[in-house]
Structures are given as structure tokens and as C-alpha cells.
Design an enzyme around this catalytic site. Sequence first.
Site, mmCIF file in Angstrom:
data_model
loop_
_atom_site.group_PDB
_atom_site.id
_atom_site.type_symbol
_atom_site.label_atom_id
_atom_site.label_comp_id
_atom_site.label_asym_id
_atom_site.label_seq_id
_atom_site.Cartn_x
_atom_site.Cartn_y
_atom_site.Cartn_z
ATOM 1 N N ASP A 1 0.851 -1.189 0.000
ATOM 2 C CA ASP A 1 0.000 0.000 0.000
ATOM 3 C C ASP A 1 0.890 1.242 0.000
ATOM 4 O O ASP A 1 2.069 1.162 0.345
ATOM 5 C CB ASP A 1 -0.867 0.039 1.272
ATOM 6 C CG ASP A 1 -2.038 -0.941 1.207
ATOM 7 O OD1 ASP A 1 -2.349 -1.425 0.114
ATOM 8 O OD2 ASP A 1 -2.631 -1.203 2.268
ATOM 9 N N ARG B 1 -0.871 -0.867 -8.698
ATOM 10 C CA ARG B 1 -2.257 -0.559 -8.342
ATOM 11 C C ARG B 1 -2.380 0.964 -8.337
ATOM 12 O O ARG B 1 -1.780 1.632 -7.495
ATOM 13 C CB ARG B 1 -2.552 -1.123 -6.951
ATOM 14 C CG ARG B 1 -3.901 -0.705 -6.380
ATOM 15 C CD ARG B 1 -4.084 -1.269 -4.969
ATOM 16 N NE ARG B 1 -4.134 -2.717 -4.985
ATOM 17 C CZ ARG B 1 -3.910 -3.486 -3.901
ATOM 18 N NH1 ARG B 1 -3.608 -2.939 -2.754
ATOM 19 N NH2 ARG B 1 -3.986 -4.788 -4.000
#
Length: 308
Positions: A134, A184
Amino acid sequence: MLRTTLLAAARSSACRTLVERAPVTRGLVARYVAGSTLDAALPVVDRLAADRLVTLDHLGEDTADADQARDTVDAYTRLLAELGRTGLAERAEVSVKLSAVGQFLPHDGEKIALENARRICEAAARAGTTVTLDMEDHTTVDSTLSVLAELRMDFPWVGAVLQAYLRRTEADCRDLAGAGSRVRLCKGAYDEPASVAYRDKAEVDRSYVRCLRILMAGEGYPMVASHDPRLVSIAGALAESCGRGPEDYEHQMLYGIRDGEQRRLAARGRRMRVYVPYGDEWYGYFMRRLAERPANVAFFARSLLTRG
Ligand SMILES: Cc1cc2nc3c(=O)[nH]c(=O)nc-3n(C[C@H](O)[C@H](O)[C@H](O)COP(=O)(O)OP(=O)(O)OC[C@H]3O[C@@H](n4cnc5c(N)ncnc54)[C@H](O)[C@@H]3O)c2cc1C
């Protein structure tokens, strides 16, 4: 203004106590978080995996001591062993915040986070699945990308998040558009200053499209993390114009948001992955979700004042 206030509250311990104790909180948290334990989250993953892919986040961030960072690694190791044992690893990977595994520790934080993330990658390799890092606030980006580069030497399948609201991200997309790379792309969820980030929604959206164009034209595997209907449809068109088939990229959305659209995309043959957070440390994640949704905030604030 409201978004800025909520994102500041996401890092305040006084607000944390108030929000965690309010009776109204539990119901709203349950919308976004799959449970406080692995046992509670696994049936949710099992259900989602029937028509979608999953990435699991063991909630936690801004870890302040090495023991807590080690506990987080242990939690991921148990999770990955369970995914391997149940066969869910074929449809589910994990997402990791480096700040949860030690990135902010005062001495050698980045080195500790790298070693801890390496242990998680080893567990993922044993289970037969992947890990995605992340991305947190802009001060962590260089460190996270440097950990990513180290990890990819041994585990080339490790992916990372890039945030379209940061001015630097087009250049980062170019760097990470090569073969084997998994990126992502999201808009970004933190309160960033104008010196490093676009703050106007339309500017963020335009940046997202420019970044996506780079990733789709590249040789890596783009992961389109957005619930925005316009961006979902632009992603499909860009993939087609770049000659990508449905296996060559994926859509990603958060657990509890636009579930109908998730199922619709999956039914149309698109690869659709759901980001599923679980665990006790839901406060920061929950506040960022509130900040994205003014309607939730009004309801939550009213309930907090009248019943909290
Ligand atoms: C898989 C995934 C991983 C992510 N990882 C990161 C990360 O590592 N770092 C980071 O900074 N950010 C991350 N994010 C969050 C992201 O940056 C955005 O804050 C979030 O996705 C909202 O942006 P959007 O593209 O959906 O567009 P928006 O314009 O914000 O939303 C589009 C529509 O989606 C719906 N929606 C969006 N948010 C909510 C909500 N909270 N509640 C209810 N409905 C909502 C609404 O219908 C809204 O109109 C991630 C998002 C996803 C999907």
C-alpha cells in the site's frame, strides 16, 4: 475542509477514543471492515472469491514499536498459511502497509520494514500468492519504492500502489511500467499539500487518466483501483486500444463500496479484485473512508452528537 478535518482526526488519539466508543460506529465500520479477526474475515473472503479476486489487509499502521511490527508480520504469516491451506490463495493475495511493519521506527525503520516485508513475501511464496505494498502519505513514497525495488529482486511479483493525486506519479508510472511490474493505481486518500499533490478533483481525475495511459501502454500489469464509473469505463477503453485482453489488467474496489458494480464487472468477464480489510486497528482506515463520503459524515456526526 471537512475532508481535511476528518483526515487530521484520523491521526488524533483523542478523536480516536471518541469515535471508537460511540455506539453508532460499529454499524458503519462493519460496512467497510470484514471483521475483527481472521476467523471472521475468512468466510467473507470465501463468499467474495466465488466470483471475484481478493486482496486482504490486516489492519494497522504507524506502528510505534518493534514488537508490534513483529506481531503484524506474524498475523500476515498466519493469514497466508490459512490461504494456502484452504486453497483460497489461488484467488486471494495480501496488501501490506510498510508503516505497520516498522517503516516509522526511529532507528533503521526502513531496514526493519524491508526485513519484515521480506518475511511476509516468503510466506506468500509458500502459499502460492502475491503481495502488494500500500502507499501512505507522500513522505513515505521514496522509502516504499526503494523497499519495493529490493523485494522485487527476490520476489519479482511484488506490486505497489501509486497515487494519481501526487504530481510525481506520472514519472513513477513510467519507471514502473516495465515487464513483470504490478501497479495498483488509485487517486490517493491522504491530505496532501498543493506543493506535492493536485487538490482539485478534476485535476486528480485527469492525472489518473494520464497515469493509466502510461501503465496500459507499458508491459506491466495495471490494477485499476477506483470506484469512479468514468474511470472504470476509460480503463476498459484504454485496455482495448492498447491491445490488452481481460486477463492483462484488473479492476479493484474496496470491500463495502459499489458491491453491485463489482459483481456486474465480474459477470461481464472482467477481472475484479476486492480489497478486504480486517482486524481491530480499523480507526485510520475507517476515517479515510468517511472522508471520501460526505453523506456518511453527516449521518455519523449527527449520531455521534445525539447518542455518543
Ligand atoms: C483497491 C484499493 C486500494 C487502495 N489503496 C490505497 C493506498 O494504498 N493508498 C491510498 O492513498 N489510497 C488507497 N485507496 C483509496 C483511494 O486512493 C481513494 O481514496 C478511494 O478509492 C476513492 O477514490 P475513487 O477512485 O473511488 O473515486 P471517488 O471519486 O472518490 O469515488 C467514486 C465513487 O465511489 C463511491 N465511493 C468512493 N468512496 C466511497 C466511500 N468511502 N464510501 C462509499 N462510497 C464511496 C461513491 O459512489 C463515489 O461517487 C485504495 C483504493 C482501492 C479501491
